[in-house]
Design an enzyme around this catalytic site. Structure first.
Site, PDB file in Angstrom:
ATOM      1  N   ILE A  18     -10.652  -6.546 -12.967  1.00  0.00           N
ATOM      2  CA  ILE A  18     -11.734  -6.179 -12.598  1.00  0.00           C
ATOM      3  C   ILE A  18     -12.708  -5.943 -14.204  1.00  0.00           C
ATOM      4  CG2 ILE A  18     -12.594  -2.757 -12.910  1.00  0.00           C
ATOM      5  CD1 ILE A  18     -10.630  -3.882 -10.672  1.00  0.00           C
ATOM      6  N   ASN A  38      -5.062   2.074 -13.937  1.00  0.00           N
ATOM      7  CA  ASN A  38      -4.332   1.333 -12.910  1.00  0.00           C
ATOM      8  C   ASN A  38      -2.907   1.360 -13.273  1.00  0.00           C
ATOM      9  OD1 ASN A  38      -2.875  -1.675 -11.991  1.00  0.00           O
ATOM     10  ND2 ASN A  38      -2.480  -1.837 -14.241  1.00  0.00           N
ATOM     11  N   HIS A  50       1.050   0.057 -13.513  1.00  0.00           N
ATOM     12  CA  HIS A  50       2.031  -0.913 -13.204  1.00  0.00           C
ATOM     13  C   HIS A  50       4.050  -1.707 -12.946  1.00  0.00           C
ATOM     14  CE1 HIS A  50       2.572  -5.444 -14.679  1.00  0.00           C
ATOM     15  NE2 HIS A  50       3.352  -5.084 -15.919  1.00  0.00           N
ATOM     16  N   ASN A  87       1.761   2.829  -2.321  1.00  0.00           N
ATOM     17  CA  ASN A  87       1.133   3.486  -3.158  1.00  0.00           C
ATOM     18  C   ASN A  87       0.065   4.293  -2.704  1.00  0.00           C
ATOM     19  OD1 ASN A  87       2.880   3.938  -6.076  1.00  0.00           O
ATOM     20  ND2 ASN A  87       2.522   2.037  -5.913  1.00  0.00           N
ATOM     21  N   GLY A 113       0.951  -1.305   0.110  1.00  0.00           N
ATOM     22  CA  GLY A 113       0.331   0.215  -0.059  1.00  0.00           C
ATOM     23  C   GLY A 113       1.054   1.115  -0.063  1.00  0.00           C
TER      24      GLY A 113
HETATM   25  C1  GAR Z   1       2.986  -1.855  -7.532  1.00  0.00           C
HETATM   26  O1  GAR Z   1       5.125  -1.320  -7.921  1.00  0.00           O
HETATM   27  C2  GAR Z   1       2.967  -1.342  -8.857  1.00  0.00           C
HETATM   28  O2  GAR Z   1       3.366  -1.188  -9.768  1.00  0.00           O
HETATM   29  C3  GAR Z   1       2.693  -2.858  -8.894  1.00  0.00           C
HETATM   30  O3  GAR Z   1       2.580  -3.858  -7.016  1.00  0.00           O
HETATM   31  C4  GAR Z   1       2.709  -2.841  -6.937  1.00  0.00           C
HETATM   32  C5  GAR Z   1       2.261  -2.397  -5.306  1.00  0.00           C
HETATM   33  O4  GAR Z   1       3.496  -1.299  -4.384  1.00  0.00           O
HETATM   34  N1  GAR Z   1       1.367  -3.553  -9.687  1.00  0.00           N
HETATM   35  C6  GAR Z   1       1.165  -4.645 -10.061  1.00  0.00           C
HETATM   36  O5  GAR Z   1       2.011  -5.110 -10.286  1.00  0.00           O
HETATM   37  C7  GAR Z   1      -0.349  -4.947 -10.933  1.00  0.00           C
HETATM   38  N2  GAR Z   1      -0.116  -5.880 -12.117  1.00  0.00           N
HETATM   39  P1  GAR Z   1       2.160  -0.923  -3.110  1.00  0.00           P
HETATM   40  O6  GAR Z   1       1.622  -2.172  -2.264  1.00  0.00           O
HETATM   41  O7  GAR Z   1       3.469  -0.945  -2.638  1.00  0.00           O
HETATM   42  O8  GAR Z   1       2.024  -0.205  -3.885  1.00  0.00           O
END
Ligand code: GAR
Length: 195
Positions: A88, A102, A104, A14, A12
């Site tokens: 989704i 989203n 990525h 982000n 979490g």
């Molecule tokens: C982030 O790096 C995001 O880009 C990735 O998960 C991480 C979550 O970090 N998303 C994906 O891989 C989606 N396919 P966080 O929980 O610390 O925000």
């Protein structure tokens, strides 16, 4: 005021950054599919209501506690996937057209799709000897990790990099860019003044 829901499955960082720094909308709800996720603690600390949901609640709009009904009850205008790992469903995409984004941790269309999340992405990037990687922020469409790209930024991979250092560099870039990119998009979409 644009009412925003964030979907997250894990740490979490982000989600917290968005909650703290978005200015063209207010995060009013955090939805999570994983009871162990640290994002739940972050949201509680920031006084953002949290909801845990099951796959059935996400995928079946007629479910008594469906995610779709919940989002409508909370009058959600915009949805951000911030480290959310389930696909989704189409009825949600139809209900919020161009209003689900989203992030990525790779340069889509490469290294996207089922199983491509977190460290799996960085390992695949390094195993394939890529010279660069980066982040992609895109509008969500019915295909996994697909949809109009609103922002992409790359950086060079050094010979000293490992999946771990790539992950750190990706997170740093995400922290730097995600709120601003979403704010610019919200500004253009809803024409709301900043708070
Ligand atoms: C982030 O790096 C995001 O880009 C990735 O998960 C991480 C979550 O970090 N998303 C994906 O891989 C989606 N396919 P966080 O929980 O610390 O925000």
């Amino acid at each position: 005021m644009t009412r925003i829901a964030i979907f997250a499955s894990g740490n979490g960082s982000n989600a917290e950054n968005l909650i703290r720094n978005l200015t063209h909308g207010r995060v009013v709800l955090l939805l999570c599919n994983n009871p162990q996720a640290y994002v739940l603690q972050r949201a509680k600390r920031l006084h953002i209501p949290t909801v845990l949901f099951s796959k059935e609640e996400l995928e079946d709009p007629s479910h008594e506690y469906s995610v779709l009904k919940l989002l409508k009850t909370h009058k959600i205008d915009f949805i951000i996937l911030a480290g959310f790992l389930w696909k989704i469903p189409e009825d949600m995409i139809r209900a919020w057209p161009k209003k689900i984004v989203n992030i990525h941790p790779a340069l889509l269309p490469k290294y996207g799709g089922p199983g491509m999340y977190g460290d799996h992405v960085h390992k695949a990037v390094m195993e394939n000897g890529e010279k660069e990687t980066g982040i992609t922020i895109h509008i969500v469409d019915p295909q996994y990790d697909h949809g109009h790209i609103i922002y992409q930024e790359s950086f060079q991979i050094y010979s000293s990099d490992t999946p771990k250092t790539i992950a750190l560099r990706i997170h740093f870039l995400e922290q730097l860019r995600f709120p601003k990119v979403v704010d610019d998009y919200l500004k253009q979409l809803f024409k709301d003044p900043a708070v």
